[in-house]
Write a protein that holds these residues in place. Structure first.
Motif, PDB file in Angstrom:
ATOM      1  N   LYS A  68       0.836  -1.204   0.000  1.00 33.74           N
ATOM      2  CA  LYS A  68       0.000   0.000   0.000  1.00 33.74           C
ATOM      3  C   LYS A  68       0.871   1.255   0.000  1.00 33.74           C
ATOM      4  O   LYS A  68       0.581   2.227  -0.712  1.00 33.74           O
ATOM      5  N   GLU A  69       1.953   1.249   0.795  1.00 33.83           N
ATOM      6  CA  GLU A  69       2.874   2.384   0.811  1.00 33.83           C
ATOM      7  C   GLU A  69       3.493   2.606  -0.563  1.00 33.83           C
ATOM      8  O   GLU A  69       3.610   3.736  -1.032  1.00 33.83           O
ATOM      9  N   LEU A  70       3.890   1.512  -1.204  1.00 36.90           N
ATOM     10  CA  LEU A  70       4.490   1.615  -2.535  1.00 36.90           C
ATOM     11  C   LEU A  70       3.483   2.128  -3.562  1.00 36.90           C
ATOM     12  O   LEU A  70       3.807   2.964  -4.413  1.00 36.90           O
ATOM     13  N   ASN A  71       2.280   1.620  -3.490  1.00 38.94           N
ATOM     14  CA  ASN A  71       1.243   2.064  -4.422  1.00 38.94           C
ATOM     15  C   ASN A  71       0.954   3.546  -4.256  1.00 38.94           C
ATOM     16  O   ASN A  71       0.705   4.254  -5.239  1.00 38.94           O
ATOM     17  N   GLU A  72       0.991   4.019  -3.020  1.00 41.04           N
ATOM     18  CA  GLU A  72       0.684   5.416  -2.737  1.00 41.04           C
ATOM     19  C   GLU A  72       1.780   6.352  -3.217  1.00 41.04           C
ATOM     20  O   GLU A  72       1.531   7.505  -3.548  1.00 41.04           O
ATOM     21  N   ALA A  73       3.013   5.844  -3.261  1.00 41.09           N
ATOM     22  CA  ALA A  73       4.167   6.693  -3.568  1.00 41.09           C
ATOM     23  C   ALA A  73       4.322   6.945  -5.060  1.00 41.09           C
ATOM     24  O   ALA A  73       4.112   6.055  -5.890  1.00 41.09           O
ATOM     25  N   ASP A  74       4.704   8.164  -5.376  1.00 38.78           N
ATOM     26  CA  ASP A  74       5.114   8.517  -6.733  1.00 38.78           C
ATOM     27  C   ASP A  74       6.627   8.414  -6.879  1.00 38.78           C
ATOM     28  O   ASP A  74       7.144   8.153  -7.964  1.00 38.78           O
ATOM     29  N   VAL A  75       7.321   8.647  -5.757  1.00 39.56           N
ATOM     30  CA  VAL A  75       8.785   8.676  -5.738  1.00 39.56           C
ATOM     31  C   VAL A  75       9.278   7.753  -4.631  1.00 39.56           C
ATOM     32  O   VAL A  75       8.810   7.825  -3.485  1.00 39.56           O
ATOM     33  N   LEU A  76      10.219   6.888  -4.972  1.00 39.01           N
ATOM     34  CA  LEU A  76      10.857   6.003  -3.998  1.00 39.01           C
ATOM     35  C   LEU A  76      12.284   6.489  -3.778  1.00 39.01           C
ATOM     36  O   LEU A  76      13.045   6.637  -4.733  1.00 39.01           O
ATOM     37  N   VAL A  77      12.639   6.758  -2.516  1.00 38.44           N
ATOM     38  CA  VAL A  77      14.000   7.161  -2.154  1.00 38.44           C
ATOM     39  C   VAL A  77      14.539   6.119  -1.200  1.00 38.44           C
ATOM     40  O   VAL A  77      13.953   5.868  -0.136  1.00 38.44           O
ATOM     41  N   MET A  78      15.666   5.515  -1.564  1.00 43.93           N
ATOM     42  CA  MET A  78      16.183   4.393  -0.784  1.00 43.93           C
ATOM     43  C   MET A  78      17.639   4.614  -0.399  1.00 43.93           C
ATOM     44  O   MET A  78      18.495   4.830  -1.257  1.00 43.93           O
ATOM     45  N   GLY A  79      17.909   4.591   0.898  1.00 48.12           N
ATOM     46  CA  GLY A  79      19.278   4.588   1.390  1.00 48.12           C
ATOM     47  C   GLY A  79      19.820   3.177   1.323  1.00 48.12           C
ATOM     48  O   GLY A  79      19.238   2.253   1.905  1.00 48.12           O
ATOM     49  N   LEU A  80      20.935   2.979   0.610  1.00 47.66           N
ATOM     50  CA  LEU A  80      21.404   1.622   0.315  1.00 47.66           C
ATOM     51  C   LEU A  80      22.886   1.452   0.635  1.00 47.66           C
ATOM     52  O   LEU A  80      23.748   1.842  -0.151  1.00 47.66           O
ATOM     53  N   PRO A  81      23.218   0.848   1.768  1.00 54.37           N
ATOM     54  CA  PRO A  81      24.613   0.502   2.023  1.00 54.37           C
ATOM     55  C   PRO A  81      24.979  -0.782   1.282  1.00 54.37           C
ATOM     56  O   PRO A  81      24.100  -1.524   0.830  1.00 54.37           O
ATOM     57  N   LEU A  82      26.261  -1.018   1.150  1.00 53.29           N
ATOM     58  CA  LEU A  82      26.761  -2.240   0.518  1.00 53.29           C
ATOM     59  C   LEU A  82      27.370  -3.128   1.602  1.00 53.29           C
ATOM     60  O   LEU A  82      28.358  -2.758   2.229  1.00 53.29           O
ATOM     61  N   TYR A  83      26.773  -4.286   1.810  1.00 51.28           N
ATOM     62  CA  TYR A  83      27.286  -5.243   2.792  1.00 51.28           C
ATOM     63  C   TYR A  83      27.680  -6.528   2.071  1.00 51.28           C
ATOM     64  O   TYR A  83      26.826  -7.199   1.481  1.00 51.28           O
ATOM     65  N   ASN A  84      28.959  -6.847   2.114  1.00 51.85           N
ATOM     66  CA  ASN A  84      29.449  -8.080   1.505  1.00 51.85           C
ATOM     67  C   ASN A  84      28.970  -8.224   0.058  1.00 51.85           C
ATOM     68  O   ASN A  84      28.510  -9.277  -0.370  1.00 51.85           O
ATOM     69  N   PHE A  85      29.106  -7.124  -0.673  1.00 51.11           N
ATOM     70  CA  PHE A  85      28.860  -7.058  -2.115  1.00 51.11           C
ATOM     71  C   PHE A  85      27.384  -7.145  -2.499  1.00 51.11           C
ATOM     72  O   PHE A  85      27.070  -7.329  -3.672  1.00 51.11           O
ATOM     73  N   THR A  86      26.482  -6.992  -1.550  1.00 53.83           N
ATOM     74  CA  THR A  86      25.070  -7.052  -1.898  1.00 53.83           C
ATOM     75  C   THR A  86      24.257  -6.154  -0.981  1.00 53.83           C
ATOM     76  O   THR A  86      24.818  -5.363  -0.208  1.00 53.83           O
ATOM     77  N   MET A  87      22.951  -6.255  -1.063  1.00 52.04           N
ATOM     78  CA  MET A  87      22.070  -5.439  -0.245  1.00 52.04           C
ATOM     79  C   MET A  87      21.999  -5.970   1.180  1.00 52.04           C
ATOM     80  O   MET A  87      22.299  -7.148   1.433  1.00 52.04           O
ATOM     81  N   PRO A  88      21.615  -5.152   2.154  1.00 54.06           N
ATOM     82  CA  PRO A  88      21.397  -5.644   3.516  1.00 54.06           C
ATOM     83  C   PRO A  88      20.289  -6.696   3.529  1.00 54.06           C
ATOM     84  O   PRO A  88      19.346  -6.647   2.728  1.00 54.06           O
ATOM     85  N   SER A  89      20.387  -7.641   4.451  1.00 56.94           N
ATOM     86  CA  SER A  89      19.361  -8.684   4.542  1.00 56.94           C
ATOM     87  C   SER A  89      17.997  -8.089   4.873  1.00 56.94           C
ATOM     88  O   SER A  89      16.962  -8.639   4.480  1.00 56.94           O
ATOM     89  N   THR A  90      17.986  -6.950   5.569  1.00 56.18           N
ATOM     90  CA  THR A  90      16.716  -6.299   5.886  1.00 56.18           C
ATOM     91  C   THR A  90      15.993  -5.861   4.615  1.00 56.18           C
ATOM     92  O   THR A  90      14.765  -5.967   4.518  1.00 56.18           O
ATOM     93  N   LEU A  91      16.749  -5.378   3.636  1.00 54.09           N
ATOM     94  CA  LEU A  91      16.142  -4.946   2.383  1.00 54.09           C
ATOM     95  C   LEU A  91      15.693  -6.141   1.556  1.00 54.09           C
ATOM     96  O   LEU A  91      14.625  -6.115   0.923  1.00 54.09           O
ATOM     97  N   LYS A  92      16.491  -7.202   1.548  1.00 50.67           N
ATOM     98  CA  LYS A  92      16.085  -8.426   0.837  1.00 50.67           C
ATOM     99  C   LYS A  92      14.773  -8.948   1.403  1.00 50.67           C
ATOM    100  O   LYS A  92      13.878  -9.372   0.657  1.00 50.67           O
TER     101      LYS A  92
END
Length: 200
Positions: free
Chosen positions: A82-106
């Motif tokens: 629902k949050e994604l559907n409501e949004a027009d713009v997605l802003v994502m803070g993305l660190p690099l952990y062990n060459f990939t995304m954080p497990s929280t984001l996965k």
């Protein structure tokens, strides 16, 4: 008028480098553009549970056949979508952990990839259903990886977002931050300059 969905996934939340950059982007975007609402989700302070076989199976069941745990997981997934559907713009803070995304984001991605809701299968292959959105990814990295085989993160993020229909994706990189000194300062200055260009 637009709505921003702001997501942070750093272990350090808004105080991490990616969190600081994403907050900087949102603040400048709000100043420069007409924004109706900002939805903020910190995937560390409010972690999303990893999928289990039980919870995954619950996505495919009618509500009356779900157990209580499955109902809770589906309710959370519905809220995220629902949050994604409501949004027009997605802003994502993305660190690099062990060459990939954080497990929280996965885990977040696992909860928003719902067949028939955020994508569907067609004779031509999968089609994303969350179209017409713009994504800005603030990528903070200790080393310098962009444009090299070591950067497995960029393609993965682009592929997943495209899978659910978000194909207009802009990356803003701040790399070499672990080197400290001038290298770190220059990287952050370049990222800030790029943010200014994008929100103008």
């Amino acid at each position: 008028m637009s709505t921003i969905l702001h997501i942070d996934s750093s272990l350090f939340g808004a105080e991490g480098q990616s969190g600081q950059l994403s907050r900087q982007f949102v603040e400048k975007f709000v100043q420069a553009q007409t924004v109706d609402k900002v939805i903020y989700r910190d995937l560390v302070s409010k972690p999303i549970p990893h999928l289990t076989a039980e919870s995954f199976q619950g996505f495919g069941l009618p509500d009356e056949e779900r157990n209580e745990q499955q109902k809770k997981i589906v309710q959370l997934s519905d809220e995220l979508i629902k949050e994604l559907n409501e949004a027009d713009v997605l802003v994502m803070g993305l660190p690099l952990y062990n060459f990939t995304m954080p497990s929280t984001l996965k885990t977040y991605f696992d909860h928003i990839a719902r067949a028939g809701i955020t994508f569907r299968y067609t004779e031509q292959g999968p089609k994303g259903l969350l179209q017409g959105k713009k994504a800005y990814i603030l990528a903070a990295r200790g080393g310098v990886y962009h444009g090299t085989p070591m950067d497995t993160q960029t393609a993965l993020i682009e592929h997943f977002l495209g899978f659910i229909g978000i194909t207009d994706v802009e990356f803003i990189y701040a790399e070499g931050l672990a080197k400290g000194g001038d290298t770190r300062d220059v990287a952050l200055d370049k990222a800030a300059e790029r943010i200014d260009q994008l929100v103008a």
